[in-house]
Design an enzyme around this catalytic site. Sequence first.
Site, mmCIF file in Angstrom:
data_model
loop_
_atom_site.group_PDB
_atom_site.id
_atom_site.type_symbol
_atom_site.label_atom_id
_atom_site.label_comp_id
_atom_site.label_asym_id
_atom_site.label_seq_id
_atom_site.Cartn_x
_atom_site.Cartn_y
_atom_site.Cartn_z
ATOM 1 N N HIS A 13 -11.928 -6.383 -9.029
ATOM 2 C CA HIS A 13 -11.284 -5.580 -7.963
ATOM 3 C C HIS A 13 -12.210 -4.405 -7.660
ATOM 4 O O HIS A 13 -12.231 -3.421 -8.382
ATOM 5 C CB HIS A 13 -9.914 -5.082 -8.428
ATOM 6 C CG HIS A 13 -9.169 -4.323 -7.365
ATOM 7 N ND1 HIS A 13 -7.852 -4.585 -7.044
ATOM 8 C CD2 HIS A 13 -9.544 -3.318 -6.537
ATOM 9 C CE1 HIS A 13 -7.463 -3.771 -6.081
ATOM 10 N NE2 HIS A 13 -8.465 -2.975 -5.761
ATOM 11 N N HIS A 15 -14.105 -1.894 -4.512
ATOM 12 C CA HIS A 15 -14.288 -1.452 -3.126
ATOM 13 C C HIS A 15 -15.752 -1.082 -2.922
ATOM 14 O O HIS A 15 -16.257 -0.159 -3.561
ATOM 15 C CB HIS A 15 -13.396 -0.243 -2.828
ATOM 16 C CG HIS A 15 -11.942 -0.558 -2.953
ATOM 17 N ND1 HIS A 15 -11.191 -1.060 -1.905
ATOM 18 C CD2 HIS A 15 -11.109 -0.500 -4.013
ATOM 19 C CE1 HIS A 15 -9.951 -1.279 -2.328
ATOM 20 N NE2 HIS A 15 -9.872 -0.942 -3.596
ATOM 21 N N LYS A 95 -6.158 -10.865 -0.190
ATOM 22 C CA LYS A 95 -5.565 -9.635 -0.731
ATOM 23 C C LYS A 95 -4.450 -9.143 0.186
ATOM 24 O O LYS A 95 -4.675 -8.883 1.373
ATOM 25 C CB LYS A 95 -6.656 -8.560 -0.837
ATOM 26 C CG LYS A 95 -6.166 -7.185 -1.247
ATOM 27 C CD LYS A 95 -5.749 -7.110 -2.709
ATOM 28 C CE LYS A 95 -5.120 -5.770 -3.036
ATOM 29 N NZ LYS A 95 -6.097 -4.706 -3.180
ATOM 30 N N HIS A 134 -1.422 -5.784 -3.848
ATOM 31 C CA HIS A 134 -1.233 -4.364 -4.159
ATOM 32 C C HIS A 134 0.279 -4.160 -4.240
ATOM 33 O O HIS A 134 0.943 -4.033 -3.226
ATOM 34 C CB HIS A 134 -1.854 -3.480 -3.074
ATOM 35 C CG HIS A 134 -1.754 -2.018 -3.396
ATOM 36 N ND1 HIS A 134 -2.859 -1.209 -3.559
ATOM 37 C CD2 HIS A 134 -0.682 -1.222 -3.623
ATOM 38 C CE1 HIS A 134 -2.456 0.021 -3.865
ATOM 39 N NE2 HIS A 134 -1.141 0.042 -3.903
ATOM 40 N N HIS A 168 -4.378 -4.026 -10.275
ATOM 41 C CA HIS A 168 -4.374 -2.689 -10.899
ATOM 42 C C HIS A 168 -2.999 -2.263 -11.399
ATOM 43 O O HIS A 168 -2.434 -1.281 -10.934
ATOM 44 C CB HIS A 168 -4.970 -1.627 -9.972
ATOM 45 C CG HIS A 168 -4.527 -1.689 -8.535
ATOM 46 N ND1 HIS A 168 -3.211 -1.769 -8.170
ATOM 47 C CD2 HIS A 168 -5.231 -1.676 -7.383
ATOM 48 C CE1 HIS A 168 -3.135 -1.812 -6.859
ATOM 49 N NE2 HIS A 168 -4.346 -1.756 -6.350
ATOM 50 N N ASP A 240 -11.120 -1.336 -9.582
ATOM 51 C CA ASP A 240 -10.585 -0.616 -8.421
ATOM 52 C C ASP A 240 -11.429 0.622 -8.139
ATOM 53 O O ASP A 240 -10.912 1.635 -7.647
ATOM 54 C CB ASP A 240 -9.109 -0.253 -8.603
ATOM 55 C CG ASP A 240 -8.453 0.173 -7.292
ATOM 56 O OD1 ASP A 240 -9.016 -0.128 -6.211
ATOM 57 O OD2 ASP A 240 -7.388 0.819 -7.345
HETATM 58 C C1 NCD Z 1 -8.270 2.226 -2.690
HETATM 59 C C2 NCD Z 1 -9.279 2.599 -1.599
HETATM 60 O O1 NCD Z 1 -9.682 3.759 -1.545
HETATM 61 O O2 NCD Z 1 -9.675 1.712 -0.846
HETATM 62 N N1 NCD Z 1 -7.683 3.435 -3.198
HETATM 63 C C3 NCD Z 1 -7.105 3.594 -4.407
HETATM 64 O O3 NCD Z 1 -6.567 4.665 -4.670
HETATM 65 N N2 NCD Z 1 -7.112 2.643 -5.319
HETATM 66 C C4 NCD Z 1 -7.272 1.279 -2.143
HETATM 67 C C5 NCD Z 1 -6.413 0.638 -3.189
HETATM 68 O O4 NCD Z 1 -6.861 -0.233 -3.933
HETATM 69 O O5 NCD Z 1 -5.244 1.022 -3.287
HETATM 70 ZN ZN ZN Z 2 -8.233 -1.247 -4.722
#
Ligand code: NCD
Ligand code: ZN
Length: 335
Positions: A13, A15, A95, A134, A168, A240
């Site tokens: 996971h 970003h 997702k 999520h 998460h 995450d």
């Molecule tokens: C994530 C993001 O910034 O894209 N933020 C977070 O707090 N985890 C999005 C997500 O996974 O909820």
């Molecule tokens: Zn995330």
Amino acid sequence: MKTHTLLMPLDMHLHLRDAVMLENVAPLSAYSFSGALVMPNLVPPISNAAEVVAYKERVLAAVPNDNFEPYMTLFYKNYDKTFLESVADEILAIKLYPAGITTNSEGGVSSFDIDEMRPTLQVMSDLQIPLCVHGETDGFVMDREAEFMSIYELLATNFPKLKIIMEHITTKAAVDMLDKYDNLYATITVHHLLLTLDDVVGGMMQPHLFCKPIAKRPEDLDALLCVALEAHPKVMFGSDSAPHPQHAKESCGCAAGIFTAPIALQLLCEIFEQFNKLENLQDFVSDNAQRIYGICPEFKEVTLEKRPFAVPENYNGVVPMYAGETISWAIETVD
Ligand code: NCD
Ligand code: ZN
């Protein structure tokens, strides 16, 4: 000096964002991980095959080494069968975000009407495309994940062959769901193995520890540690890691997301060693994910050493968790 070697670490996971941010953060994950499940919440979100392919190319172009696989995802909408068949080969999972629940999720699902979702979810089940979720409602912030459990139950019972990954997870309620339904799995971040709400807002407010879902109570932390340290076979590591520019975090409207990618493996060694469970880290950080997703990642051997490591203050304008602090494991070699 104590060392620990991990083979093919996976971050299920992650970003990576796009453009300048992508170029900044992708090499940091590609250095120590064999692969990562790349989240689709760009602006606009990744929602067709051409976008998946183009984004994957941008990710690969941002990575200096060739032993990192970006496993791509698509942003959930109520897609039809023809569309799903055409995109299935390009993605590892889809997702699902409840609309507006977190960063860049505005186009997500606004009603969990199973009959409206059934055609999409049934085809995903038939095509064996896992559904990553999520799992938060729009209720009181500390209760959002626990409130979402009834939706997981609805999904798990209506689509018993669909692999559903509770992303998460942060609560004992979610941990308890794992053994209740064969088709429910989970990812756990490293920060949720370290933090409770106290660390975020118990003293001075810590914007770099603020994320969705927010860190919860001590008993939730204990439940998460329990399944992670035992490397419960349905649990995988997913950082995450969610980078935001420093000004977006240190502002009166702090963006949600904790940036952990460059220190995740070091922190995991620290936690697993502390509880005398280092022997289980391989399963948590790679083998479980390989089995659950049926993937064979590129070879990578990462050796970590137990020695003080000063976490950088920032990575080109992105502040990591524990910036400026010293942690007790460091990456020694990557082969
Ligand atoms: C994530 C993001 O910034 O894209 N933020 C977070 O707090 N985890 C999005 C997500 O996974 O909820
Ligand atoms: Zn995330």
